[in-house]
Design a protein around this motif. Structure first.
Motif, short mmCIF file in Angstrom:
data_model
loop_
_atom_site.label_atom_id
_atom_site.label_comp_id
_atom_site.label_asym_id
_atom_site.label_seq_id
_atom_site.Cartn_x
_atom_site.Cartn_y
_atom_site.Cartn_z
N SER A 235 1.01 5.39 0.20
CA SER A 235 0.26 6.58 0.62
C SER A 235 1.14 7.82 0.46
O SER A 235 2.22 7.89 1.04
CB SER A 235 -0.18 6.46 2.08
N HIS B 250 -6.09 -1.48 0.75
CA HIS B 250 -6.98 -0.50 1.40
C HIS B 250 -6.82 -0.50 2.92
O HIS B 250 -6.79 0.57 3.55
CB HIS B 250 -8.44 -0.80 1.05
N ARG B 251 -6.70 -1.68 3.52
CA ARG B 251 -6.54 -1.75 4.98
C ARG B 251 -5.26 -1.08 5.45
O ARG B 251 -5.17 -0.64 6.59
CB ARG B 251 -6.51 -3.23 5.42
N SER B 252 -4.27 -1.02 4.56
CA SER B 252 -2.93 -0.61 4.98
C SER B 252 -2.57 0.82 4.61
O SER B 252 -1.42 1.23 4.78
CB SER B 252 -1.90 -1.57 4.36
N TYR B 253 -3.53 1.59 4.08
CA TYR B 253 -3.25 3.00 3.80
C TYR B 253 -2.80 3.73 5.07
O TYR B 253 -3.33 3.49 6.16
CB TYR B 253 -4.51 3.72 3.32
N ILE C 276 -3.32 7.10 6.71
CA ILE C 276 -4.29 8.18 6.57
C ILE C 276 -3.73 9.44 7.22
O ILE C 276 -3.36 9.44 8.41
CB ILE C 276 -5.65 7.80 7.20
N PRO D 218 -9.01 7.39 -0.19
CA PRO D 218 -8.23 6.41 0.59
C PRO D 218 -8.86 6.13 1.95
O PRO D 218 -8.92 4.96 2.38
CB PRO D 218 -6.86 7.08 0.72
N ASN E 119 -12.08 4.02 1.40
CA ASN E 119 -11.78 2.62 1.08
C ASN E 119 -11.20 1.88 2.28
O ASN E 119 -11.46 0.68 2.46
CB ASN E 119 -10.83 2.55 -0.11
N LYS E 120 -10.43 2.58 3.11
CA LYS E 120 -9.89 1.92 4.32
C LYS E 120 -11.04 1.59 5.28
O LYS E 120 -11.06 0.50 5.87
CB LYS E 120 -8.87 2.83 5.00
N LEU F 134 -11.89 -2.17 6.57
CA LEU F 134 -11.80 -2.50 7.99
C LEU F 134 -13.14 -2.84 8.60
O LEU F 134 -13.23 -3.65 9.53
CB LEU F 134 -11.17 -1.35 8.77
N SER G 16 0.84 -1.19 0.00
CA SER G 16 0.00 0.00 0.00
C SER G 16 0.88 1.25 0.00
O SER G 16 1.77 1.39 0.84
CB SER G 16 -0.90 -0.02 1.24
#
Length: 390
Positions: A226, A308-311, A313, A377, A380-381, A385, A224
Protein backbone atom coordinates in the motif's frame (compact mmCIF):
# COMPACT_ATOMS: atom_id res chain seq x y z
CA UNK A 1 17.34 -30.81 -10.76
CA UNK A 2 18.79 -28.61 -13.50
CA UNK A 3 22.25 -27.28 -12.72
CA UNK A 4 22.79 -23.59 -12.03
CA UNK A 5 24.91 -23.22 -15.18
CA UNK A 6 21.76 -23.58 -17.27
CA UNK A 7 20.44 -20.32 -15.83
CA UNK A 8 23.44 -18.14 -16.61
CA UNK A 9 21.47 -15.98 -19.05
CA UNK A 10 18.76 -15.05 -16.52
CA UNK A 11 20.21 -15.50 -13.02
CA UNK A 12 21.86 -12.84 -10.84
CA UNK A 13 25.58 -12.66 -11.50
CA UNK A 14 27.68 -15.15 -9.62
CA UNK A 15 29.95 -13.51 -7.06
CA UNK A 16 32.98 -14.71 -9.05
CA UNK A 17 31.96 -12.15 -11.71
CA UNK A 18 31.16 -9.32 -9.31
CA UNK A 19 34.39 -7.30 -9.52
CA UNK A 20 34.55 -7.58 -13.31
CA UNK A 21 30.94 -6.44 -13.80
CA UNK A 22 31.19 -3.65 -11.23
CA UNK A 23 34.42 -2.30 -12.74
CA UNK A 24 32.61 -2.03 -16.07
CA UNK A 25 29.47 -0.55 -14.53
CA UNK A 26 31.15 2.39 -12.79
CA UNK A 27 32.60 3.54 -16.12
CA UNK A 28 29.21 3.62 -17.86
CA UNK A 29 28.06 7.21 -18.61
CA UNK A 30 24.42 6.18 -18.20
CA UNK A 31 25.06 4.74 -14.76
CA UNK A 32 26.98 7.83 -13.67
CA UNK A 33 24.15 10.06 -14.96
CA UNK A 34 21.64 8.04 -12.93
CA UNK A 35 23.79 8.31 -9.81
CA UNK A 36 24.01 12.10 -10.23
CA UNK A 37 20.21 12.15 -10.36
CA UNK A 38 19.98 10.57 -6.90
CA UNK A 39 22.91 12.01 -4.90
CA UNK A 40 25.20 15.07 -4.66
CA UNK A 41 27.89 15.05 -7.32
CA UNK A 42 30.71 15.58 -4.81
CA UNK A 43 29.88 12.20 -3.20
CA UNK A 44 30.20 10.19 -6.40
CA UNK A 45 34.00 9.59 -6.33
CA UNK A 46 33.71 8.13 -2.81
CA UNK A 47 30.79 5.95 -3.90
CA UNK A 48 32.77 4.58 -6.86
CA UNK A 49 35.74 3.90 -4.58
CA UNK A 50 33.46 1.99 -2.21
CA UNK A 51 31.82 0.03 -5.05
CA UNK A 52 35.20 -1.11 -6.36
CA UNK A 53 36.07 -2.58 -2.95
CA UNK A 54 33.06 -4.89 -2.96
CA UNK A 55 33.29 -8.41 -4.38
CA UNK A 56 29.90 -9.99 -3.62
CA UNK A 57 26.14 -9.32 -3.81
CA UNK A 58 25.61 -9.60 -0.04
CA UNK A 59 28.04 -6.79 0.76
CA UNK A 60 26.67 -4.71 -2.14
CA UNK A 61 23.16 -4.91 -0.72
CA UNK A 62 24.17 -4.31 2.89
CA UNK A 63 26.87 -1.66 2.41
CA UNK A 64 25.51 0.26 -0.60
CA UNK A 65 21.87 -0.51 -1.37
CA UNK A 66 20.71 -0.55 2.27
CA UNK A 67 21.86 3.03 3.01
CA UNK A 68 20.74 4.20 -0.44
CA UNK A 69 17.23 2.84 0.07
CA UNK A 70 17.13 4.31 3.59
CA UNK A 71 18.00 7.71 2.07
CA UNK A 72 15.28 7.25 -0.54
CA UNK A 73 12.75 6.24 2.10
CA UNK A 74 13.64 9.26 4.25
CA UNK A 75 13.39 11.77 1.39
CA UNK A 76 10.42 10.39 -0.56
CA UNK A 77 8.16 8.67 2.02
CA UNK A 78 6.60 9.34 5.41
CA UNK A 79 7.76 5.95 6.59
CA UNK A 80 7.89 2.32 5.46
CA UNK A 81 6.26 -0.27 7.70
CA UNK A 82 6.16 -4.08 7.61
CA UNK A 83 3.50 -6.30 9.16
CA UNK A 84 3.09 -10.06 9.41
CA UNK A 85 6.69 -11.04 10.19
CA UNK A 86 5.25 -13.82 12.36
CA UNK A 87 4.33 -15.68 9.17
CA UNK A 88 7.98 -16.12 8.17
CA UNK A 89 9.60 -19.38 9.19
CA UNK A 90 13.39 -19.01 9.12
CA UNK A 91 13.71 -22.64 7.99
CA UNK A 92 11.76 -21.97 4.79
CA UNK A 93 12.19 -19.91 1.65
CA UNK A 94 9.28 -18.20 -0.04
CA UNK A 95 7.93 -16.88 -3.30
CA UNK A 96 6.71 -13.45 -2.22
CA UNK A 97 3.96 -12.55 -4.68
CA UNK A 98 2.70 -8.97 -4.48
CA UNK A 99 0.47 -6.45 -6.13
CA UNK A 100 2.42 -4.13 -8.43
CA UNK A 101 2.45 -0.38 -7.87
CA UNK A 102 5.95 0.87 -8.67
CA UNK A 103 8.29 -0.49 -11.36
CA UNK A 104 11.40 -0.39 -9.15
CA UNK A 105 10.41 0.16 -5.55
CA UNK A 106 7.89 -2.61 -4.84
CA UNK A 107 10.66 -5.17 -4.46
CA UNK A 108 13.34 -2.69 -3.36
CA UNK A 109 11.37 -1.31 -0.43
CA UNK A 110 10.25 -4.81 0.59
CA UNK A 111 13.90 -5.84 0.71
CA UNK A 112 14.65 -2.68 2.70
CA UNK A 113 11.99 -3.72 5.21
CA UNK A 114 13.64 -7.16 5.42
CA UNK A 115 17.11 -5.64 5.86
CA UNK A 116 15.85 -3.52 8.76
CA UNK A 117 14.67 -6.71 10.51
CA UNK A 118 17.85 -8.65 9.72
CA UNK A 119 15.86 -10.95 7.44
CA UNK A 120 17.37 -12.29 4.20
CA UNK A 121 16.54 -10.32 1.08
CA UNK A 122 14.84 -12.01 -1.85
CA UNK A 123 15.92 -12.41 -5.43
CA UNK A 124 13.80 -10.17 -7.65
CA UNK A 125 12.07 -10.95 -10.96
CA UNK A 126 12.42 -8.13 -13.51
CA UNK A 127 11.12 -8.03 -17.07
CA UNK A 128 13.69 -7.59 -19.82
CA UNK A 129 11.45 -4.90 -21.34
CA UNK A 130 12.71 -2.61 -18.55
CA UNK A 131 16.36 -3.38 -19.22
CA UNK A 132 16.64 -0.56 -21.71
CA UNK A 133 20.45 -0.29 -21.48
CA UNK A 134 23.12 -2.92 -20.86
CA UNK A 135 24.26 -1.09 -17.72
CA UNK A 136 20.78 -1.45 -16.20
CA UNK A 137 20.97 -5.20 -16.83
CA UNK A 138 24.36 -5.33 -15.10
CA UNK A 139 23.15 -3.25 -12.15
CA UNK A 140 20.07 -5.34 -11.43
CA UNK A 141 21.91 -8.65 -11.82
CA UNK A 142 24.55 -7.41 -9.37
CA UNK A 143 21.65 -6.65 -7.01
CA UNK A 144 20.11 -10.17 -6.90
CA UNK A 145 17.66 -9.76 -9.78
CA UNK A 146 16.80 -12.45 -12.32
CA UNK A 147 15.44 -11.81 -15.80
CA UNK A 148 11.93 -12.50 -17.07
CA UNK A 149 12.17 -12.72 -20.87
CA UNK A 150 9.23 -11.08 -22.64
CA UNK A 151 8.38 -10.06 -26.22
CA UNK A 152 9.46 -13.41 -27.63
CA UNK A 153 7.83 -15.65 -30.24
CA UNK A 154 5.26 -18.25 -29.11
CA UNK A 155 7.69 -21.18 -29.08
CA UNK A 156 10.45 -19.14 -27.44
CA UNK A 157 7.96 -17.81 -24.86
CA UNK A 158 7.07 -21.34 -23.72
CA UNK A 159 10.75 -22.29 -23.43
CA UNK A 160 11.47 -19.07 -21.50
CA UNK A 161 8.52 -19.72 -19.16
CA UNK A 162 9.73 -23.25 -18.45
CA UNK A 163 13.23 -22.00 -17.70
CA UNK A 164 11.92 -19.19 -15.48
CA UNK A 165 9.74 -21.62 -13.54
CA UNK A 166 12.65 -24.05 -13.16
CA UNK A 167 14.85 -21.23 -11.90
CA UNK A 168 12.32 -20.15 -9.25
CA UNK A 169 11.95 -23.73 -8.02
CA UNK A 170 15.75 -24.07 -8.03
CA UNK A 171 16.07 -20.87 -5.96
CA UNK A 172 13.62 -22.04 -3.32
CA UNK A 173 14.67 -25.67 -3.08
CA UNK A 174 18.41 -25.69 -3.81
CA UNK A 175 19.86 -22.19 -3.57
CA UNK A 176 17.75 -21.63 -0.44
CA UNK A 177 16.86 -18.12 -1.59
CA UNK A 178 13.43 -16.51 -1.46
CA UNK A 179 12.17 -14.75 -4.58
CA UNK A 180 9.88 -11.79 -5.29
CA UNK A 181 7.55 -11.64 -8.25
CA UNK A 182 4.63 -9.35 -9.10
CA UNK A 183 1.18 -10.92 -9.45
CA UNK A 184 0.91 -9.65 -13.01
CA UNK A 185 3.00 -8.39 -15.91
CA UNK A 186 2.92 -4.60 -15.66
CA UNK A 187 1.29 -2.47 -13.01
CA UNK A 188 -2.45 -2.35 -12.43
CA UNK A 189 -3.04 1.14 -13.82
CA UNK A 190 -6.31 1.61 -11.91
CA UNK A 191 -4.92 0.02 -8.70
CA UNK A 192 -7.43 -2.83 -8.96
CA UNK A 193 -5.02 -5.70 -8.42
CA UNK A 194 -5.64 -9.11 -9.96
CA UNK A 195 -3.30 -12.07 -10.33
CA UNK A 196 -2.75 -13.25 -13.89
CA UNK A 197 -3.69 -16.88 -14.49
CA UNK A 198 -0.72 -17.17 -16.85
CA UNK A 199 1.67 -16.29 -14.00
CA UNK A 200 0.30 -19.10 -11.83
CA UNK A 201 0.55 -21.55 -14.72
CA UNK A 202 4.16 -20.47 -15.31
CA UNK A 203 5.05 -21.07 -11.67
CA UNK A 204 3.62 -24.60 -11.90
CA UNK A 205 5.54 -25.60 -15.05
CA UNK A 206 8.45 -26.90 -12.96
CA UNK A 207 8.53 -29.07 -9.87
CA UNK A 208 7.33 -32.50 -8.81
CA UNK A 209 3.85 -33.99 -8.72
CA UNK A 210 0.53 -32.50 -9.83
CA UNK A 211 -0.23 -28.83 -10.55
CA UNK A 212 -1.04 -27.94 -6.93
CA UNK A 213 1.93 -29.93 -5.58
CA UNK A 214 4.30 -27.92 -7.78
CA UNK A 215 2.92 -24.66 -6.39
CA UNK A 216 3.20 -25.87 -2.80
CA UNK A 217 6.90 -26.56 -3.45
CA UNK A 218 7.68 -22.86 -3.76
CA UNK A 219 5.74 -21.58 -0.72
CA UNK A 220 3.63 -18.83 -2.25
CA UNK A 221 3.24 -15.99 0.25
CA UNK A 222 0.96 -13.11 -0.84
CA UNK A 223 2.22 -9.68 0.23
CA UNK A 224 -0.01 -6.62 0.10
CA UNK A 225 1.66 -3.31 -0.83
CA UNK A 226 0.00 0.00 0.00
CA UNK A 227 1.35 3.39 -1.10
CA UNK A 228 -0.46 6.42 0.28
CA UNK A 229 0.40 8.39 -2.87
CA UNK A 230 1.43 7.00 -6.25
CA UNK A 231 3.92 9.41 -7.89
CA UNK A 232 3.00 7.87 -11.25
CA UNK A 233 -0.74 8.44 -10.84
CA UNK A 234 -0.86 11.25 -13.39
CA UNK A 235 1.27 9.27 -15.86
CA UNK A 236 -1.13 6.33 -15.57
CA UNK A 237 -4.06 8.71 -16.11
CA UNK A 238 -2.30 10.15 -19.15
CA UNK A 239 -1.94 6.64 -20.57
CA UNK A 240 -5.67 6.02 -20.03
CA UNK A 241 -6.44 9.21 -21.95
CA UNK A 242 -4.06 8.47 -24.83
CA UNK A 243 -5.50 4.96 -25.18
CA UNK A 244 -8.99 6.47 -25.14
CA UNK A 245 -7.98 8.76 -28.00
CA UNK A 246 -6.14 5.98 -29.83
CA UNK A 247 -6.75 2.34 -28.74
CA UNK A 248 -3.52 1.35 -30.49
CA UNK A 249 -1.38 3.66 -28.32
CA UNK A 250 1.66 2.00 -26.72
CA UNK A 251 4.16 3.47 -24.28
CA UNK A 252 7.76 3.93 -25.38
CA UNK A 253 10.90 2.83 -23.55
CA UNK A 254 11.44 6.50 -22.73
CA UNK A 255 8.02 6.49 -21.02
CA UNK A 256 9.05 3.49 -18.91
CA UNK A 257 12.33 5.16 -17.97
CA UNK A 258 10.54 8.35 -16.93
CA UNK A 259 8.06 6.30 -14.88
CA UNK A 260 10.97 4.62 -13.09
CA UNK A 261 12.61 7.98 -12.33
CA UNK A 262 9.32 9.51 -11.15
CA UNK A 263 8.50 6.54 -8.93
CA UNK A 264 11.97 6.62 -7.39
CA UNK A 265 12.29 10.30 -6.61
CA UNK A 266 8.80 11.71 -5.94
CA UNK A 267 6.62 11.68 -2.82
CA UNK A 268 4.89 8.43 -1.86
CA UNK A 269 3.58 9.33 1.58
CA UNK A 270 3.29 6.29 3.86
CA UNK A 271 4.21 2.86 2.49
CA UNK A 272 3.10 -0.41 4.10
CA UNK A 273 3.91 -4.05 3.35
CA UNK A 274 1.71 -6.72 4.89
CA UNK A 275 2.92 -10.31 4.79
CA UNK A 276 0.18 -12.95 4.86
CA UNK A 277 0.37 -16.70 5.54
CA UNK A 278 1.70 -18.86 2.73
CA UNK A 279 -1.22 -20.44 0.92
CA UNK A 280 -0.08 -24.10 1.16
CA UNK A 281 -2.78 -25.08 3.66
CA UNK A 282 -5.46 -23.55 1.42
CA UNK A 283 -4.01 -25.38 -1.57
CA UNK A 284 -4.38 -28.61 0.41
CA UNK A 285 -8.08 -27.86 0.87
CA UNK A 286 -9.11 -27.06 -2.69
CA UNK A 287 -8.78 -30.56 -4.11
CA UNK A 288 -8.40 -31.53 -7.74
CA UNK A 289 -9.50 -29.54 -10.79
CA UNK A 290 -10.58 -30.69 -14.22
CA UNK A 291 -7.81 -28.69 -15.85
CA UNK A 292 -4.92 -26.41 -15.03
CA UNK A 293 -6.75 -23.31 -16.27
CA UNK A 294 -9.42 -23.76 -13.62
CA UNK A 295 -6.79 -24.50 -10.97
CA UNK A 296 -4.80 -21.36 -11.89
CA UNK A 297 -7.91 -19.19 -11.65
CA UNK A 298 -8.70 -20.55 -8.20
CA UNK A 299 -5.14 -20.08 -6.94
CA UNK A 300 -5.15 -16.52 -8.33
CA UNK A 301 -8.35 -15.80 -6.39
CA UNK A 302 -6.72 -17.05 -3.17
CA UNK A 303 -3.80 -14.67 -3.73
CA UNK A 304 -6.09 -11.76 -4.62
CA UNK A 305 -8.19 -12.26 -1.50
CA UNK A 306 -5.11 -12.29 0.73
CA UNK A 307 -3.73 -9.12 -0.87
CA UNK A 308 -7.05 -7.26 -0.89
CA UNK A 309 -7.85 -8.09 2.74
CA UNK A 310 -4.46 -6.81 3.83
CA UNK A 311 -4.37 -3.36 2.20
CA UNK A 312 -3.52 -0.46 4.47
CA UNK A 313 -6.30 2.04 3.83
CA UNK A 314 -5.35 5.71 4.13
CA UNK A 315 -7.62 8.71 4.68
CA UNK A 316 -7.32 9.74 1.04
CA UNK A 317 -8.69 6.36 -0.09
CA UNK A 318 -11.87 7.07 1.86
CA UNK A 319 -12.05 10.58 0.37
CA UNK A 320 -11.64 9.20 -3.16
CA UNK A 321 -14.39 6.64 -2.61
CA UNK A 322 -16.86 9.20 -1.23
CA UNK A 323 -16.19 11.82 -3.92
CA UNK A 324 -16.28 9.24 -6.73
CA UNK A 325 -19.63 7.84 -5.54
CA UNK A 326 -21.07 11.16 -4.31
CA UNK A 327 -21.60 9.82 -0.81
CA UNK A 328 -20.54 10.53 2.77
CA UNK A 329 -20.29 6.87 3.72
CA UNK A 330 -16.76 7.22 5.08
CA UNK A 331 -16.89 10.88 6.18
CA UNK A 332 -15.92 9.88 9.73
CA UNK A 333 -12.53 8.72 8.37
CA UNK A 334 -11.36 12.22 7.37
CA UNK A 335 -12.01 15.90 7.93
CA UNK A 336 -12.67 18.69 5.44
CA UNK A 337 -9.03 19.77 5.42
CA UNK A 338 -7.86 16.28 4.44
CA UNK A 339 -10.56 16.13 1.79
CA UNK A 340 -9.70 19.51 0.28
CA UNK A 341 -5.96 18.83 0.35
CA UNK A 342 -6.49 15.58 -1.51
CA UNK A 343 -8.73 17.17 -4.14
CA UNK A 344 -6.13 19.93 -4.58
CA UNK A 345 -3.53 17.19 -5.03
CA UNK A 346 -5.66 15.45 -7.68
CA UNK A 347 -6.02 18.63 -9.73
CA UNK A 348 -2.35 19.48 -9.27
CA UNK A 349 -1.30 16.07 -10.60
CA UNK A 350 -3.69 16.29 -13.54
CA UNK A 351 -2.27 19.71 -14.43
CA UNK A 352 1.06 17.93 -15.12
CA UNK A 353 -0.49 15.93 -17.97
CA UNK A 354 0.93 17.43 -21.15
CA UNK A 355 -1.43 16.42 -23.93
CA UNK A 356 -2.55 18.79 -26.69
CA UNK A 357 -6.08 20.20 -26.86
CA UNK A 358 -7.34 18.74 -23.58
CA UNK A 359 -11.10 19.24 -23.45
CA UNK A 360 -13.24 19.87 -20.37
CA UNK A 361 -14.83 16.45 -20.86
CA UNK A 362 -11.40 14.80 -21.00
CA UNK A 363 -10.37 16.65 -17.85
CA UNK A 364 -13.42 15.21 -16.08
CA UNK A 365 -12.42 11.77 -17.39
CA UNK A 366 -8.93 12.21 -15.89
CA UNK A 367 -10.37 13.26 -12.51
CA UNK A 368 -12.62 10.19 -12.50
CA UNK A 369 -9.70 7.92 -13.35
CA UNK A 370 -7.55 9.43 -10.60
CA UNK A 371 -10.32 9.05 -8.01
CA UNK A 372 -10.95 5.48 -9.15
CA UNK A 373 -7.25 4.69 -8.75
CA UNK A 374 -7.33 5.80 -5.11
CA UNK A 375 -10.76 4.31 -4.35
CA UNK A 376 -10.13 0.81 -5.74
CA UNK A 377 -7.97 -0.54 -2.88
CA UNK A 378 -10.79 0.31 -0.46
CA UNK A 379 -13.44 -1.16 -2.77
CA UNK A 380 -11.46 -4.40 -3.18
CA UNK A 381 -10.79 -4.65 0.57
CA UNK A 382 -14.51 -4.27 1.28
CA UNK A 383 -15.33 -7.00 -1.23
CA UNK A 384 -12.71 -9.34 0.27
CA UNK A 385 -13.82 -8.73 3.87
CA UNK A 386 -17.56 -8.68 3.27
CA UNK A 387 -17.86 -11.51 0.80
CA UNK A 388 -18.44 -9.44 -2.31
CA UNK A 389 -20.54 -6.67 -0.72
CA UNK A 390 -19.32 -3.12 -1.27
Amino acid sequence: MTQELDFNDIAPYDDSLFREKMSKLVEEPGFLHAVKYTMPEEGIPTLIEDLLKIDNKYDFQHKVMFPFLEMLAKTTTKGISLGGIKYINAALNYTFITNHRDIVLDASFLNLAFLRKNLPTSEVAIGNNLLIYDWITDLVRLNKSFIVKRDTGIREALMAAKKLSAYIHYCILEKRESVWIAQREGRAKDSSDKTQDSLIKMLALAGEGQFIDRLKEINLMPVSISYEYDPNDYLKCKEFLLKRRDPAFKKSQRDDLFSMETGLMQNKGKVHFQLTPRINSKLDQIGDFKDNNEAARHVGCLIDQAIHRSYEIFAINYVAYDVLHDTRRFARKYDETIKQNFLDYVHSQISKIDVPELTAEENDFLVEKMLTMYANPLKNKLKALLGGIE
